[in-house]
Scaffold this motif. Structure first.
Motif, PDB file in Angstrom:
ATOM      1  N   TRP A 108       0.812  -1.205   0.000  1.00 53.59           N
ATOM      2  CA  TRP A 108       0.000   0.000   0.000  1.00 53.59           C
ATOM      3  C   TRP A 108       0.852   1.264   0.000  1.00 53.59           C
ATOM      4  O   TRP A 108       1.902   1.316   0.634  1.00 53.59           O
ATOM      5  CB  TRP A 108      -0.912   0.046   1.226  1.00 53.59           C
ATOM      6  N   ARG A 109       0.344   2.267  -0.717  1.00 54.38           N
ATOM      7  CA  ARG A 109       0.892   3.613  -0.665  1.00 54.38           C
ATOM      8  C   ARG A 109      -0.217   4.580  -0.288  1.00 54.38           C
ATOM      9  O   ARG A 109      -1.380   4.354  -0.587  1.00 54.38           O
ATOM     10  CB  ARG A 109       1.488   4.038  -2.013  1.00 54.38           C
ATOM     11  N   VAL A 110       0.169   5.669   0.360  1.00 56.92           N
ATOM     12  CA  VAL A 110      -0.760   6.715   0.762  1.00 56.92           C
ATOM     13  C   VAL A 110      -0.269   8.028   0.173  1.00 56.92           C
ATOM     14  O   VAL A 110       0.941   8.244   0.030  1.00 56.92           O
ATOM     15  CB  VAL A 110      -0.856   6.816   2.301  1.00 56.92           C
ATOM     16  N   GLY A 111      -1.204   8.895  -0.168  1.00 57.66           N
ATOM     17  CA  GLY A 111      -0.825  10.193  -0.697  1.00 57.66           C
ATOM     18  C   GLY A 111      -1.795  11.271  -0.268  1.00 57.66           C
ATOM     19  O   GLY A 111      -2.959  11.001   0.033  1.00 57.66           O
ATOM     20  N   VAL A 112      -1.298  12.492  -0.216  1.00 62.85           N
ATOM     21  CA  VAL A 112      -2.134  13.663   0.042  1.00 62.85           C
ATOM     22  C   VAL A 112      -1.824  14.691  -1.045  1.00 62.85           C
ATOM     23  O   VAL A 112      -0.727  14.717  -1.605  1.00 62.85           O
ATOM     24  CB  VAL A 112      -1.881  14.261   1.437  1.00 62.85           C
ATOM     25  N   LYS A 113      -2.822  15.510  -1.326  1.00 59.88           N
ATOM     26  CA  LYS A 113      -2.663  16.511  -2.377  1.00 59.88           C
ATOM     27  C   LYS A 113      -3.432  17.764  -1.998  1.00 59.88           C
ATOM     28  O   LYS A 113      -4.527  17.691  -1.443  1.00 59.88           O
ATOM     29  CB  LYS A 113      -3.203  15.977  -3.708  1.00 59.88           C
ATOM     30  N   ALA A 114      -2.854  18.934  -2.287  1.00 57.82           N
ATOM     31  CA  ALA A 114      -3.532  20.203  -2.067  1.00 57.82           C
ATOM     32  C   ALA A 114      -3.237  21.113  -3.252  1.00 57.82           C
ATOM     33  O   ALA A 114      -2.131  21.086  -3.814  1.00 57.82           O
ATOM     34  CB  ALA A 114      -3.068  20.858  -0.770  1.00 57.82           C
ATOM     35  N   GLY A 115      -4.235  21.882  -3.641  1.00 56.04           N
ATOM     36  CA  GLY A 115      -4.036  22.741  -4.792  1.00 56.04           C
ATOM     37  C   GLY A 115      -5.020  23.888  -4.830  1.00 56.04           C
ATOM     38  O   GLY A 115      -5.926  24.003  -4.001  1.00 56.04           O
ATOM     39  N   THR A 116      -4.828  24.729  -5.809  1.00 55.26           N
ATOM     40  CA  THR A 116      -5.727  25.839  -6.047  1.00 55.26           C
ATOM     41  C   THR A 116      -5.918  26.003  -7.538  1.00 55.26           C
ATOM     42  O   THR A 116      -5.043  25.635  -8.332  1.00 55.26           O
ATOM     43  CB  THR A 116      -5.162  27.140  -5.436  1.00 55.26           C
ATOM     44  N   ARG A 117      -7.076  26.523  -7.912  1.00 48.25           N
ATOM     45  CA  ARG A 117      -7.338  26.739  -9.332  1.00 48.25           C
ATOM     46  C   ARG A 117      -8.207  27.968  -9.514  1.00 48.25           C
ATOM     47  O   ARG A 117      -8.936  28.385  -8.614  1.00 48.25           O
ATOM     48  CB  ARG A 117      -7.996  25.522  -9.962  1.00 48.25           C
ATOM     49  N   ILE A 118      -8.108  28.528 -10.700  1.00 54.41           N
ATOM     50  CA  ILE A 118      -8.944  29.643 -11.117  1.00 54.41           C
ATOM     51  C   ILE A 118     -10.002  29.090 -12.061  1.00 54.41           C
ATOM     52  O   ILE A 118      -9.682  28.492 -13.083  1.00 54.41           O
ATOM     53  CB  ILE A 118      -8.107  30.728 -11.818  1.00 54.41           C
ATOM     54  N   ASN A 119     -11.269  29.241 -11.703  1.00 49.34           N
ATOM     55  CA  ASN A 119     -12.398  28.875 -12.558  1.00 49.34           C
ATOM     56  C   ASN A 119     -13.180  30.148 -12.842  1.00 49.34           C
ATOM     57  O   ASN A 119     -13.924  30.627 -11.982  1.00 49.34           O
ATOM     58  CB  ASN A 119     -13.315  27.861 -11.857  1.00 49.34           C
ATOM     59  N   SER A 120     -13.033  30.703 -14.043  1.00 48.04           N
ATOM     60  CA  SER A 120     -13.601  32.023 -14.273  1.00 48.04           C
ATOM     61  C   SER A 120     -13.731  32.322 -15.760  1.00 48.04           C
ATOM     62  O   SER A 120     -13.029  31.734 -16.602  1.00 48.04           O
ATOM     63  CB  SER A 120     -12.706  33.082 -13.619  1.00 48.04           C
ATOM     64  N   ASN A 121     -14.612  33.285 -16.062  1.00 47.81           N
ATOM     65  CA  ASN A 121     -14.654  33.809 -17.431  1.00 47.81           C
ATOM     66  C   ASN A 121     -13.573  34.864 -17.659  1.00 47.81           C
ATOM     67  O   ASN A 121     -13.345  35.279 -18.799  1.00 47.81           O
ATOM     68  CB  ASN A 121     -16.034  34.385 -17.745  1.00 47.81           C
ATOM     69  N   LEU A 122     -12.916  35.317 -16.607  1.00 45.95           N
ATOM     70  CA  LEU A 122     -11.776  36.246 -16.677  1.00 45.95           C
ATOM     71  C   LEU A 122     -12.078  37.463 -17.555  1.00 45.95           C
ATOM     72  O   LEU A 122     -11.291  37.847 -18.420  1.00 45.95           O
ATOM     73  CB  LEU A 122     -10.522  35.519 -17.193  1.00 45.95           C
ATOM     74  N   GLU A 123     -13.218  38.090 -17.295  1.00 41.62           N
ATOM     75  CA  GLU A 123     -13.570  39.315 -18.015  1.00 41.62           C
ATOM     76  C   GLU A 123     -12.918  40.548 -17.396  1.00 41.62           C
ATOM     77  O   GLU A 123     -12.988  41.637 -17.966  1.00 41.62           O
ATOM     78  CB  GLU A 123     -15.092  39.472 -18.030  1.00 41.62           C
ATOM     79  N   GLY A 124     -12.305  40.386 -16.253  1.00 40.08           N
ATOM     80  CA  GLY A 124     -11.634  41.500 -15.585  1.00 40.08           C
ATOM     81  C   GLY A 124     -10.576  40.962 -14.643  1.00 40.08           C
ATOM     82  O   GLY A 124     -10.114  39.815 -14.784  1.00 40.08           O
ATOM     83  N   SER A 125     -10.175  41.762 -13.679  1.00 39.85           N
ATOM     84  CA  SER A 125      -9.188  41.320 -12.693  1.00 39.85           C
ATOM     85  C   SER A 125      -9.773  40.199 -11.836  1.00 39.85           C
ATOM     86  O   SER A 125     -10.987  40.095 -11.660  1.00 39.85           O
ATOM     87  CB  SER A 125      -8.781  42.497 -11.798  1.00 39.85           C
ATOM     88  N   LEU A 126      -8.898  39.360 -11.304  1.00 41.60           N
ATOM     89  CA  LEU A 126      -9.334  38.237 -10.486  1.00 41.60           C
ATOM     90  C   LEU A 126     -10.062  38.728  -9.239  1.00 41.60           C
ATOM     91  O   LEU A 126      -9.665  39.718  -8.614  1.00 41.60           O
ATOM     92  CB  LEU A 126      -8.136  37.383 -10.083  1.00 41.60           C
ATOM     93  N   VAL A 127     -11.131  37.989  -8.892  1.00 38.44           N
ATOM     94  CA  VAL A 127     -11.906  38.287  -7.686  1.00 38.44           C
ATOM     95  C   VAL A 127     -11.942  37.028  -6.827  1.00 38.44           C
ATOM     96  O   VAL A 127     -11.552  35.937  -7.272  1.00 38.44           O
ATOM     97  CB  VAL A 127     -13.330  38.751  -8.040  1.00 38.44           C
TER      98      VAL A 127
END
Length: 295
Positions: A108-127
């Motif tokens: 067995w192996r174990v893993g952890v993962k953490a991340g961030t993402r931008i989900n947007s139409n990006l019509e302007g500056s990030l909010v």
């Protein structure tokens, strides 16, 4: 190389992505021509995962990953007042994450993962609403290359993200089995399939499958429709179909899938997941093709 591929398998599987992928690298295009409608959706996707070993025995490894998705939406059907089509013409998903895996015991192996993402139409500056944060934990028991009568692999996990309206972790379950020299199947959430290699060299394969796909993006300039505020756009589709795969090597392949949806929900919503306006709901065709390097 096989050890690296095994470790990447942990971090490539994500329920929120709606794909039980074991990819190291992938480039693909998806197209949905909505039935009984002049609307269509196209999506380009590119993914890369890189292992960074911390010891020579590969007992401890960091995995860095990056993914970009560009979804183009062409809406030609009549829409209600307040629906600004230009706001949702192009959607972006930009994701980065880090994972850490260690060997628990011989099997067995174990893993952890953490991340961030931008989900947007990006019509302007990030909010603030453009950002989604995620965390996952995995356990894997891989016996695909073991000297067993019918090789198999188990993967279990939990995946959490800060997607609006979803305040609980989702399960990840995947069971892979080779039950005949030229036949395999996978049972899991969100993908189940059965694959048949049409030659002993395993160069070509057909598969039948059930799977889930979706996209989500924040609308930076909220739209008011019939007195209600639409804050994001999303689609969830359950698919059944057939696929073809050609293996250039054991791990490098071209694939093409054709499906028809069992359920389809393409809509504008608010941040409590209340539907504001349904764009398309009729079942329709779905096509996806690309090249990937996988475990």
């Amino acid at each position: 190389m096989n050890k690296f591929l095994l470790l990447l398998c942990l971090f490539g599987i994500s329920y929120t992505n709606h794909a039980q992928t074991t990819d190291i690298a992938r480039v693909e295009y998806m197209y949905i021509p909505f039935r009984q409608s002049d609307n269509n959706v196209g999506r380009f996707r590119a993914l890369l995962q890189v292992p960074i070993p911390l010891d020579k025995d590969l007992n401890k490894i960091i995995v860095a990953g990056f993914e970009y998705r560009n979804t183009s939406i062409d809406i030609n059907d009549p829409v209600p007042a307040g629906f600004n089509l230009q706001e949702v013409g192009t959607l972006h998903r930009i994701e980065g994450y880090l994972g850490y895996t260690w060997k628990l015991n011989e099997n067995w192996r174990v893993g952890v993962k953490a991340g961030t993402r931008i989900n947007s139409n990006l019509e302007g500056s990030l909010v603030a609403d453009d950002w989604i944060y995620s965390a996952s934990v995995y356990a894997i028991n891989d016996r695909k290359d073991a000297e067993v009568g019918k090789p198999y692999r188990w993967i279990f996990g939990l995946d959490y993200s800060s997607t609006p309206g979803r305040n609980f972790p989702l399960p990840i379950v995947n069971y892979y089995r080779e039950f005949h020299p030229n036949w395999t199947y996978t049972l899991g959430v969100p993908k189940t399939n059965i694959r048949h290699y049409i030659n002993d060299s395993h160069k070509d394969a057909f598969q039948a499958y059930l799977t889930l796909d979706n996209f989500f993006a924040n609308i930076q300039n909220n739209m008011v429709i019939n007195g209600r505020t639409a804050e994001n756009i999303s689609m969830t589709v359950v698919l059944g179909g057939l696929g073809y795969e050609h293996y250039f090597t054991k791990h490098l392949l071209y694939y093409a899938y054709g499906s028809y949806s069992i359920t389809n929900d393409f809509r504008l919503r608010d941040n409590t997941r209340e539907d504001i306006y349904t764009i398309n709901s009729a079942n329709t065709f779905y096509f996806r093709s690309g090249v990937k390097f996988k475990f």
